[in-house]
Scaffold this motif. Structure first.
Motif: not given
Length: 388
Positions: A161-165, A170-175, A273-277, A279-285
Motif C-alpha cells: 500500500g501507499p502508506s509504507r511507501k 532512509d528514515q529507519g532500518r528495514h529487515y 520506521s513505524m512513524r513519520h510525522g 503518519l503511523f503504520l500498523a499491521g502488514d504495512a
C-alpha cells in the motif's frame, strides 16, 4: 472532508482501529482501494490469540466468534511419523481460538454502520500528503477527486500500500528475509482429519492440517517457489495430504471440492520506521511474518491496541507520550513474534540448502522437545501470544 484520524486500509488492522476509536468517541474514516466484496472474500489465517479475541469482546463484536469460534487447548508438532502434543492450556492457562480472518473481517464491516464508522470503498489513486504538517489523504472515486484532512493518518494498508511507501526509506532500518519456498493451500468444506492443528516436518517437507470449523478444513504443504497452481490438480494435492497425514491424524483425510487454492510465498519483514510525522503504520504495512506461527493478524491486533490507546490519550488529555512511544512499544512485541515465527519455520521446513546434518538437527530438536516440559512451555507461551 475533515476527520480526526484517517485510516488507510479496511483489513483487520484498519477495521479494529476504527472501531476502537469510534468506541472512544473519536471521528475517523477508513479509505479502502478494493471493493467490499473483495475484502470480505479474502482467505487468510484463522488462529486468534487472546489479545485479539479480547479486543473483539471489548468492542461487543463477538456474536460470530462466540457462536462459531473453536477453543483450542493444544496443537501438535510432528516429525512425519510421530506427533508431539503441546498442551497450551496446561502449560500456560490460556487457549487460542480458531475463527477465520475472513469471518473477523466480515463481522467488523457489518458492525460499522451502526457505530458510525465510515468506510470509503473503491478509492483509487490514494495519496498521503503533508505528513509532517497538516496531513491529508487524497483519492478518486467514480472519476471524482476527494481529499480528507485529518489530525493523524493510520497506515493499515499492507506491504504494497501507499502508506509504507510514504515513509522516507532512509528514515529507519528495514529487515527482510525471503524464504525459498511457499505454501500450497486448499480450503474445502470437509471435516478436519484431526481435532487440533498438526504442523508436520517429514522427509518431503512441511505440511499443516488445520480447520476453520468442524465442517471446513484448511490444508497446506511446502512447495518450491517454481511450482504453479496448474501443476497441482486437486486430486494430486489430496493424494499428497492423505499420504502425509495418514500416520498422524485421528481420522482419514476427507476429500472435497476446493473452495480456494493458492500458493503463498513466505517472508519475514520488519520496518522500524513505524512513524513519520503524523503518519503511523500498523499491521502488514510495518511487518510481515511467515504463517508458521499464526502471528500476522494477531500482531496487527496488538499494533492497533497500542495505537488506539495512544490516540485516545491524546484526544482525552492532550498527552502525546503514547504516540511518541508507539513505535518502540509495538516493535518490542513484533520482534518477539518474528523470532518465534522464524524459529518455527526453520524447525518445520526443509530448506533446499540444507543437507543430512541439518535434517538430523531438526530431528534432534523435535526429539528433545518431546521430552522437555520447559521447551514445550516456551513454545506454548509464544503460540498463545505474549502479553501486551
Amino acid at each position: 472532508m475533515k476527520t480526526q484520524v484517517a485510516i488507510v486500509g479496511a483489513g483487520p488492522a484498519g477495521l479494529l482501529l476504527g472501531h476502537l476509536l469510534r468506541a472512544a468517541g473519536i471521528d475517523c474514516i477508513i479509505v479502502e482501494r478494493q471493493t467490499q466484496a473483495y475484502v470480505e472474500s479474502r482467505i487468510r489465517a484463522g488462529v486468534l490469540e487472546t489479545v485479539t479475541t479480547d479486543l473483539l469482546h471489548r468492542l461487543g463484536i463477538d456474536k460470530g466468534l462466540n457462536a462459531s469460534g473453536l477453543l483450542e487447548e493444544g496443537f501438535n508438532l510432528a516429525d512425519g511419523a510421530h506427533t508431539i502434543r503441546i498442551d497450551i492450556t496446561a502449560l500456560t492457562g490460556k487457549h487460542v481460538t480458531v475463527y477465520g480472518q475472513t469471518e473477523v473481517t466480515r463481522d467488523l464491516i457489518a458492525a460499522a454502520p451502526a457505530r458510525g464508522l465510515e468506510i470509503v470503498w473503491e478509492a483509487g489513486a490514494v495519496t498521503l500528503d503533508d505528513l509532517t504538517g497538516s496531513p491529508s489523504v487524497g483519492y478518486t472515486r467514480d472519476g471524482v477527486a476527494h481529499r480528507i484532512e485529518a489530525d493523524f493518518i493510520a497506515g493499515c494498508d499492507g506491504f504494497h500500500g501507499p502508506s509504507r511507501k510514504a515513509v522516507p526509506f532512509d528514515q529507519g532500518r528495514h529487515y527482510e528475509r525471503e524464504y525459498p519456498f511457499g505454501w500450497l493451500g486448499i480450503l474445502a468444506d470437509v471435516p478436519p482429519c484431526h481435532p487440533e492443528l498438526i504442523y508436520s516436518n517429514s522427509d518431503d517437507g512441511f505440511a499443516l492440517a488445520s480447520m476453520r470449523s468442524p465442517t471446513r478444513s484448511r490444508y497446506y504443504i511446502q512447495v518450491p517457489l517454481s511450482e504453479r497452481l496448474e501443476d497441482w490438480p486437486e486430486d494430486r494435492l489430496w493424494d499428497e495430504l492423505e499420504r502425509r497425514f495418514a500416520p498422524l491424524a485421528s481420522r482419514p483425510v476427507v476429500r472435497g471440492p476446493a473452495i480456494e487454492m493458492s500458493i503463498a510465498p513466505l517472508r519475514s519483514f520488519v520496518s522500524e520506521s513505524m512513524r513519520h510525522g503524523r503518519l503511523f503504520l500498523a499491521g502488514d504495512a510495518a511487518h510481515i511474518v511467515p504463517p508458521t506461527g499464526a502471528k500476522g493478524l494477531n500482531l496487527a491486533a496488538s499494533d492497533v491496541a497500542y495505537l488506539s490507546d495512544a490516540l485516545i490519550a491524546f484526544y482525552s488529555a492532550g498527552d502525546e507520550t503514547g504516540l511518541n512511544a508507539y513505535p518502540a512499544r509495538a516493535l518490542a512485541r513484533i520482534w518477539k513474534a518474528e523470532r518465534f515465527s522464524w524459529s518455527l519455520t526453520k524447525l518445520m521446513h526443509r530448506f533446499p540448502e540444507d543437507g543430512p546434518f541439518e535434517r538430523r538437527m531438526q530431528m534432534a530438536e523435535l526429539d528433545y522437545l518431546a521430552g522437555s516440559r520447559a521447551m514445550q512451555t516456551a513454545i506454548a507461551e509464544n503460540y498463545v501470544g505474549l502479553p501486551l
